[in-house]
Design a protein around this motif. Structure first.
Motif, PDB file in Angstrom:
ATOM      1  N   LYS A   4      39.981 -12.117  -2.454  1.00 42.01           N
ATOM      2  CA  LYS A   4      38.778 -12.290  -3.265  1.00 42.01           C
ATOM      3  C   LYS A   4      38.903 -13.644  -3.958  1.00 42.01           C
ATOM      4  CE  LYS A   4      36.051 -10.250  -6.926  1.00 42.01           C
ATOM      5  NZ  LYS A   4      35.950  -9.207  -7.934  1.00 42.01           N
ATOM      6  N   PRO A   5      38.162 -14.650  -3.470  1.00 38.62           N
ATOM      7  CA  PRO A   5      38.273 -15.984  -4.063  1.00 38.62           C
ATOM      8  C   PRO A   5      37.657 -16.041  -5.462  1.00 38.62           C
ATOM      9  CG  PRO A   5      36.571 -15.953  -2.399  1.00 38.62           C
ATOM     10  CD  PRO A   5      37.228 -14.608  -2.366  1.00 38.62           C
ATOM     11  N   LEU A   6      38.190 -16.939  -6.275  1.00 39.99           N
ATOM     12  CA  LEU A   6      37.705 -17.119  -7.636  1.00 39.99           C
ATOM     13  C   LEU A   6      36.874 -18.396  -7.727  1.00 39.99           C
ATOM     14  CD1 LEU A   6      41.019 -16.270  -9.499  1.00 39.99           C
ATOM     15  CD2 LEU A   6      39.104 -14.739  -9.017  1.00 39.99           C
ATOM     16  N   GLY A   7      35.981 -18.444  -8.695  1.00 42.88           N
ATOM     17  CA  GLY A   7      35.191 -19.658  -8.943  1.00 42.88           C
ATOM     18  C   GLY A   7      34.401 -20.104  -7.735  1.00 42.88           C
ATOM     19  N   ASP A   8      34.512 -21.395  -7.411  1.00 45.50           N
ATOM     20  CA  ASP A   8      33.741 -21.964  -6.305  1.00 45.50           C
ATOM     21  C   ASP A   8      34.551 -22.019  -5.009  1.00 45.50           C
ATOM     22  OD1 ASP A   8      35.495 -23.954  -7.127  1.00 45.50           O
ATOM     23  OD2 ASP A   8      34.098 -25.563  -6.610  1.00 45.50           O
ATOM     24  N   ARG A   9      35.502 -21.114  -4.852  1.00 43.85           N
ATOM     25  CA  ARG A   9      36.349 -21.089  -3.657  1.00 43.85           C
ATOM     26  C   ARG A   9      35.716 -20.236  -2.552  1.00 43.85           C
ATOM     27  NH1 ARG A   9      38.814 -23.577  -7.177  1.00 43.85           N
ATOM     28  NH2 ARG A   9      40.954 -24.273  -7.182  1.00 43.85           N
ATOM     29  N   VAL A  10      36.061 -20.575  -1.306  1.00 46.72           N
ATOM     30  CA  VAL A  10      35.568 -19.864  -0.135  1.00 46.72           C
ATOM     31  C   VAL A  10      36.756 -19.622   0.792  1.00 46.72           C
ATOM     32  CG1 VAL A  10      34.006 -19.996   1.852  1.00 46.72           C
ATOM     33  CG2 VAL A  10      33.331 -21.029  -0.321  1.00 46.72           C
ATOM     34  N   GLN A  36      38.222 -27.638  12.712  1.00 42.80           N
ATOM     35  CA  GLN A  36      37.547 -27.797  11.428  1.00 42.80           C
ATOM     36  C   GLN A  36      36.366 -26.844  11.327  1.00 42.80           C
ATOM     37  OE1 GLN A  36      37.733 -32.300  12.061  1.00 42.80           O
ATOM     38  NE2 GLN A  36      37.102 -32.025   9.963  1.00 42.80           N
ATOM     39  N   GLU A  37      36.110 -26.104  12.383  1.00 41.14           N
ATOM     40  CA  GLU A  37      35.015 -25.140  12.373  1.00 41.14           C
ATOM     41  C   GLU A  37      35.602 -23.771  12.073  1.00 41.14           C
ATOM     42  OE1 GLU A  37      31.335 -23.705  15.205  1.00 41.14           O
ATOM     43  OE2 GLU A  37      32.511 -25.441  15.761  1.00 41.14           O
ATOM     44  N   ALA A  38      34.959 -23.049  11.163  1.00 40.93           N
ATOM     45  CA  ALA A  38      35.499 -21.763  10.727  1.00 40.93           C
ATOM     46  C   ALA A  38      34.366 -20.811  10.359  1.00 40.93           C
ATOM     47  CB  ALA A  38      36.415 -21.970   9.532  1.00 40.93           C
ATOM     48  N   GLU A  39      34.734 -19.546  10.229  1.00 41.51           N
ATOM     49  CA  GLU A  39      33.786 -18.522   9.806  1.00 41.51           C
ATOM     50  C   GLU A  39      34.124 -18.121   8.377  1.00 41.51           C
ATOM     51  OE1 GLU A  39      32.331 -14.023  10.989  1.00 41.51           O
ATOM     52  OE2 GLU A  39      33.921 -14.978  12.126  1.00 41.51           O
ATOM     53  N   VAL A  40      33.096 -17.998   7.534  1.00 44.27           N
ATOM     54  CA  VAL A  40      33.293 -17.609   6.133  1.00 44.27           C
ATOM     55  C   VAL A  40      33.608 -16.118   6.076  1.00 44.27           C
ATOM     56  CG1 VAL A  40      32.207 -17.428   3.868  1.00 44.27           C
ATOM     57  CG2 VAL A  40      31.764 -19.424   5.299  1.00 44.27           C
ATOM     58  N   VAL A  41      34.728 -15.782   5.416  1.00 46.40           N
ATOM     59  CA  VAL A  41      35.185 -14.403   5.305  1.00 46.40           C
ATOM     60  C   VAL A  41      34.885 -13.845   3.916  1.00 46.40           C
ATOM     61  CG1 VAL A  41      37.229 -12.929   5.400  1.00 46.40           C
ATOM     62  CG2 VAL A  41      36.994 -14.812   7.000  1.00 46.40           C
ATOM     63  N   ALA A  42      34.999 -14.682   2.883  1.00 47.94           N
ATOM     64  CA  ALA A  42      34.740 -14.251   1.510  1.00 47.94           C
ATOM     65  C   ALA A  42      34.274 -15.446   0.690  1.00 47.94           C
ATOM     66  CB  ALA A  42      35.998 -13.646   0.893  1.00 47.94           C
ATOM     67  N   VAL A  43      33.435 -15.171  -0.308  1.00 45.67           N
ATOM     68  CA  VAL A  43      32.860 -16.221  -1.157  1.00 45.67           C
ATOM     69  C   VAL A  43      33.073 -15.855  -2.616  1.00 45.67           C
ATOM     70  CG1 VAL A  43      30.737 -17.435  -1.769  1.00 45.67           C
ATOM     71  CG2 VAL A  43      31.094 -16.712   0.581  1.00 45.67           C
ATOM     72  N   GLY A  44      33.522 -16.825  -3.408  1.00 43.61           N
ATOM     73  CA  GLY A  44      33.694 -16.617  -4.841  1.00 43.61           C
ATOM     74  C   GLY A  44      32.351 -16.509  -5.550  1.00 43.61           C
ATOM     75  N   GLU A  57      26.347 -21.734  -1.953  1.00 43.56           N
ATOM     76  CA  GLU A  57      25.350 -21.953  -0.908  1.00 43.56           C
ATOM     77  C   GLU A  57      25.727 -21.315   0.420  1.00 43.56           C
ATOM     78  OE1 GLU A  57      23.954 -26.031  -0.658  1.00 43.56           O
ATOM     79  OE2 GLU A  57      24.721 -26.377  -2.675  1.00 43.56           O
ATOM     80  N   VAL A  58      26.976 -20.891   0.566  1.00 45.28           N
ATOM     81  CA  VAL A  58      27.403 -20.241   1.804  1.00 45.28           C
ATOM     82  C   VAL A  58      27.523 -18.750   1.570  1.00 45.28           C
ATOM     83  CG1 VAL A  58      28.612 -22.263   2.684  1.00 45.28           C
ATOM     84  CG2 VAL A  58      29.849 -20.629   1.289  1.00 45.28           C
ATOM     85  N   LYS A  59      27.483 -17.997   2.660  1.00 47.88           N
ATOM     86  CA  LYS A  59      27.623 -16.542   2.556  1.00 47.88           C
ATOM     87  C   LYS A  59      28.563 -16.054   3.656  1.00 47.88           C
ATOM     88  CE  LYS A  59      23.334 -15.670   5.127  1.00 47.88           C
ATOM     89  NZ  LYS A  59      23.250 -16.997   5.653  1.00 47.88           N
ATOM     90  N   VAL A  60      29.059 -14.859   3.506  1.00 48.92           N
ATOM     91  CA  VAL A  60      29.968 -14.271   4.486  1.00 48.92           C
ATOM     92  C   VAL A  60      29.278 -14.245   5.851  1.00 48.92           C
ATOM     93  CG1 VAL A  60      31.200 -12.169   5.137  1.00 48.92           C
ATOM     94  CG2 VAL A  60      31.156 -12.898   2.748  1.00 48.92           C
ATOM     95  N   ASP A  80      45.573 -15.818   9.852  1.00 46.37           N
ATOM     96  CA  ASP A  80      45.592 -17.072   9.104  1.00 46.37           C
ATOM     97  C   ASP A  80      44.219 -17.362   8.512  1.00 46.37           C
ATOM     98  OD1 ASP A  80      48.253 -17.533   9.749  1.00 46.37           O
ATOM     99  OD2 ASP A  80      47.722 -18.542  11.622  1.00 46.37           O
ATOM    100  N   TYR A  81      44.206 -17.729   7.238  1.00 50.84           N
ATOM    101  CA  TYR A  81      42.991 -18.087   6.523  1.00 50.84           C
ATOM    102  C   TYR A  81      43.198 -19.437   5.845  1.00 50.84           C
ATOM    103  CZ  TYR A  81      41.995 -13.065   6.860  1.00 50.84           C
ATOM    104  OH  TYR A  81      41.783 -11.797   7.309  1.00 50.84           O
ATOM    105  N   VAL A  82      42.093 -20.065   5.451  1.00 48.50           N
ATOM    106  CA  VAL A  82      42.141 -21.272   4.643  1.00 48.50           C
ATOM    107  C   VAL A  82      41.227 -21.040   3.446  1.00 48.50           C
ATOM    108  CG1 VAL A  82      41.722 -23.751   4.574  1.00 48.50           C
ATOM    109  CG2 VAL A  82      42.492 -22.703   6.698  1.00 48.50           C
ATOM    110  N   ILE A  83      41.722 -21.340   2.251  1.00 52.25           N
ATOM    111  CA  ILE A  83      40.912 -21.238   1.041  1.00 52.25           C
ATOM    112  C   ILE A  83      40.498 -22.650   0.659  1.00 52.25           C
ATOM    113  CG2 ILE A  83      40.830 -20.505  -1.362  1.00 52.25           C
ATOM    114  CD1 ILE A  83      43.047 -18.479  -0.675  1.00 52.25           C
TER     115      ILE A  83
END
Length: 94
Positions: A4-10, A36-44, A57-60, A80-83
């Motif tokens: 679960k990202p905090l603030g403006d993290r994705v 560099q292309e990825a799918e959004v898994v969670a949004v702060g 501005e992005v959504k899961v 593997d994820y990237v925050i």
């Protein structure tokens, strides 16, 4: 476990890199660039960052392109994820 990202993290998950170039050359693991292309898994939740209100501005489920050298790599449950910060996301792929 969930991230679960905090603030403006994705939190994003890399999409698979191409195994073959457009000309048909098969790439080995060492020759592939980090995608560099990825799918959004969670949004702060957004919030106040540096005194300014940040609206997410992005959504899961969005497919995005993010800056090459940004983010923090995390492995959770063998995935593997990237925050990244939302400001490191360059575009949404439609």
């Amino acid at each position: 476990m969930n991230l679960k990202p905090l603030g403006d993290r994705v939190v994003v998950r890399h999409l698979e890199a191409e195994e073959k170039t457009k000309s048909g050359i098969i790439l080995t693991g060492a020759a592939k660039e980090k995608p560099q292309e990825a799918e959004v898994v969670a949004v702060g939740p957004g919030g106040i960052v540096d005194g300014e209100k940040v609206v997410m501005e992005v959504k899961v489920g969005d497919k995005v392109i993010y800056s090459k050298y940004s983010g923090t790599d995390v492995t959770l449950d063998k995935t593997d994820y990237v925050i990244v910060k939302q400001s490191d996301i360059l575009a949404i792929v439609e």
